[in-house]
Design an enzyme around this catalytic site. Structure first.
Site: not given
Length: 185
Positions: A4, A31, A124
């Site tokens: 991310s 992401h 995540d």
């Protein structure tokens, strides 16, 4: 490879050192905003001799190809070694979710899977890494001390025993060794 915030730079640094005859597929779950789709594929393509493409519904998973999870879809791996796209609820505020892809890949590939979690600002990836480990796969994280945003790899390290804690400069060699071992066995 899941990442991310802050992970794109790490990916750009490791790609040039990947073996151009890589005997495994690489799946990247980032992401990101959907308007960066085409730019991301082009950006990664210029850094490697491997084919880079956005994963599409029913694409077969082939060695030597780098697949990018499309923005705003969860990327699943089916038992016939193809992709499927899912638009269900976000997981850890994310779609695509690293947890979803890591867990799906672990179910299909088991011991033939290595999962690498990079920089990011949410949790995540940890549950997905736990599933990978439970299914016999190899787990690795970016060293939180050197990750651009340490929360994601630190979350994994604090909640499980990861197999490898890697510096950016060690990641390509890790992937090359794993792919070579996978094609031997």
């Amino acid at each position: 490879i899941g990442g991310s915030a802050g992970s794109l730079q790490t990916i750009l640094q490791l790609l040039p050192s990947l073996d151009v005859h890589l005997g495994a597929a690489i799946i990247i779950i980032l992401h990101r905003q959907s308007h960066y789709d085409s730019v991301l594929t082009e950006l990664l393509s210029v850094k490697t001799g491997l084919v880079v493409k956005e994963a599409e519904e029913k694409d077969p998973i082939l060695p030597g190809v780098i697949y990018i999870a499309p923005a705003d879809y969860h990327l699943l791996i089916e038992s016939d070694h193809t992709f499927s796209l899912d638009y269900s609820e976000k997981v850890n505020f994310s779609r695509p979710s690293i947890d979803v892809t890591f867990s799906a890949a672990a179910t299909v590939y088991g011991k033939q899977l290595a999962a690498l979690l990079l920089s990011g600002a949410n949790a995540d990836g940890t549950e997905g890494l736990q599933t990978v480990k439970a299914m016999g796969g190899i787990t690795a994280i970016h060293n939180p001390l050197h990750a651009a945003v340490d929360f994601m790899p630190r979350q994994a390290m604090n909640n499980m025993e990861v197999d490898y804690i890697l510096e950016t400069t060690e990641m390509a060699a890790f992937i090359n060794r794993f792919a070579a071992a996978a094609t031997q066995g």
